[in-house]
Write an enzyme that holds these catalytic residues in place. Structure first.
Site, PDB file in Angstrom:
ATOM      1  N   ASP A  41     -80.748  72.757 -33.428  1.00 41.16           N
ATOM      2  CA  ASP A  41     -80.213  73.158 -32.127  1.00 41.16           C
ATOM      3  C   ASP A  41     -78.699  72.946 -32.073  1.00 41.16           C
ATOM      4  OD1 ASP A  41     -80.271  74.062 -29.522  1.00 41.16           O
ATOM      5  OD2 ASP A  41     -80.889  72.152 -28.668  1.00 41.16           O
ATOM      6  N   GLY A  42     -78.020  73.846 -31.377  1.00 35.72           N
ATOM      7  CA  GLY A  42     -76.599  73.627 -31.098  1.00 35.72           C
ATOM      8  C   GLY A  42     -75.637  74.653 -31.652  1.00 35.72           C
ATOM      9  N   TRP A  69     -71.825  74.905 -30.381  1.00 38.18           N
ATOM     10  CA  TRP A  69     -70.779  74.683 -31.388  1.00 38.18           C
ATOM     11  C   TRP A  69     -69.714  75.772 -31.276  1.00 38.18           C
ATOM     12  CZ3 TRP A  69     -68.609  77.349 -35.402  1.00 38.18           C
ATOM     13  CH2 TRP A  69     -67.873  76.616 -36.345  1.00 38.18           C
ATOM     14  N   ARG A 124     -70.950  83.370 -29.855  1.00 37.02           N
ATOM     15  CA  ARG A 124     -72.145  82.629 -30.265  1.00 37.02           C
ATOM     16  C   ARG A 124     -72.583  82.970 -31.686  1.00 37.02           C
ATOM     17  NH1 ARG A 124     -75.685  80.148 -26.828  1.00 37.02           N
ATOM     18  NH2 ARG A 124     -77.448  80.897 -28.067  1.00 37.02           N
ATOM     19  N   SER A 136     -90.698  81.783 -30.356  1.00 34.75           N
ATOM     20  CA  SER A 136     -91.267  82.941 -29.668  1.00 34.75           C
ATOM     21  C   SER A 136     -90.495  83.240 -28.385  1.00 34.75           C
ATOM     22  CB  SER A 136     -92.745  82.704 -29.371  1.00 34.75           C
ATOM     23  OG  SER A 136     -92.948  81.473 -28.703  1.00 34.75           O
ATOM     24  N   ASN A 196     -87.243  82.854 -28.105  1.00 37.13           N
ATOM     25  CA  ASN A 196     -85.916  83.374 -28.450  1.00 37.13           C
ATOM     26  C   ASN A 196     -85.828  84.895 -28.355  1.00 37.13           C
ATOM     27  OD1 ASN A 196     -85.149  80.868 -31.022  1.00 37.13           O
ATOM     28  ND2 ASN A 196     -84.750  80.856 -28.814  1.00 37.13           N
ATOM     29  N   TRP A 197     -86.972  85.576 -28.338  1.00 38.68           N
ATOM     30  CA  TRP A 197     -86.945  87.031 -28.170  1.00 38.68           C
ATOM     31  C   TRP A 197     -86.354  87.422 -26.826  1.00 38.68           C
ATOM     32  CZ3 TRP A 197     -87.395  89.761 -32.327  1.00 38.68           C
ATOM     33  CH2 TRP A 197     -88.233  89.366 -33.365  1.00 38.68           C
ATOM     34  N   SER A 242     -89.664  71.441 -27.392  1.00 42.15           N
ATOM     35  CA  SER A 242     -89.426  72.882 -27.255  1.00 42.15           C
ATOM     36  C   SER A 242     -90.521  73.718 -27.918  1.00 42.15           C
ATOM     37  CB  SER A 242     -88.044  73.259 -27.814  1.00 42.15           C
ATOM     38  OG  SER A 242     -87.023  72.671 -27.040  1.00 42.15           O
TER      39      SER A 242
END
Length: 236
Positions: free
Chosen positions: A13-14, A18, A26, A59, A61-62, A189
């Site tokens: 994560d991150g 960042w 991103r 799942s 993230n879609w 998560s």
């Protein structure tokens, strides 16, 4: 209880934070994060892990903007193609867990090629959780067991935790001894919900692109301080 380390799972994560912290787009955070991923795999091999499981794409993230999802898919194709020779050299077996059928043709094809090429490797098993959700995994296992019971291939009385685990995506692989989460968030998560029941959990504020071998080693050192009881009383 032994603290032998066989399986490490990482929630990477991150990447976005960042990039944002540096005034960048991103997608540049995701690209920077690929090097941390490559380094983590090499470090896992050096540790002689049996399994390293990486949360690449959930799942959920879609639901991200299509531009970001498209970039992540292209980055996945690029990374798998680039790293396949190194996986072969290190005798790493690649496995993908999750709904791979939801992926576009190019990343699905590239992943399947890498899976096939590394299928006979006998070193560390690298499990990439892609289009993965822990709740969906449990539902899929329930459906598979119900189907076998319905068809008479499995007795209902025979269904126990061991049988259930063999119907999960990793087919009864050892549960993670250690779950590492970068980026400072204290939650799973929807990751390995069944398998992480007794995992040690290590959270670092370090964002994934900055997760070095030294950071990985800190997590290992933390793990080595833990007394793993699995619900038992070890000392009176």
């Amino acid at each position: 209880m032994s603290n032998e380390l066989k399986h490490v799972a990482i929630i990477m994560d991150g990447n976005g934070r960042w990039a944002k912290g540096r005034g960048l787009e991103r997608f540049l955070g995701h690209r920077k994060g690929t090097q941390a991923t490559i380094d983590a795999v090499k470090f896992g091999c050096d540790l002689h892990l049996e399994h390293l499981t990486l949360y690449v794409f959930s799942s959920e993230n879609w639901q991200r903007p299509s531009k970001e999802v498209d970039y992540l898919m292209k980055l996945l194709v690029e990374m798998v193609h680039k790293e396949l020779p190194d996986l072969m050299e290190k005798n790493v077996k690649l496995v993908v867990i999750g709904n791979i059928n939801r992926l576009p043709d190019a990343p699905r094809s590239q992943l399947q090629h890498a899976i096939d090429e590394t299928a006979n490797n006998t070193g560390m098993q690298l499990n990439l959780a892609i289009s993965y959700g822990g709740r969906l995994e449990i539902v899929d296992a329930c459906k598979a067991i119900a189907k076998e019971v319905q068809e008479g291939k499995l007795s209902l009385d025979a269904v126990d935790e061991s049988v259930f685990a063999k119907h999960l995506y990793l087919k009864g692989a050892p549960d993670p001894d250690l779950v590492i989460r970068t980026g400072g968030e204290f939650r799973l998560s929807n990751y390995l919900l069944w398998q992480a029941a007794y995992s040690e959990f290590y959270v670092t504020p370090t964002l994934w692109p900055d997760f070095t071998n030294e950071e990985f080693q800190k997590a290992i050192e933390f793990y080595n301080t833990r007394e793993r009881r699995f619900g038992k009383v070890l000392h009176e």
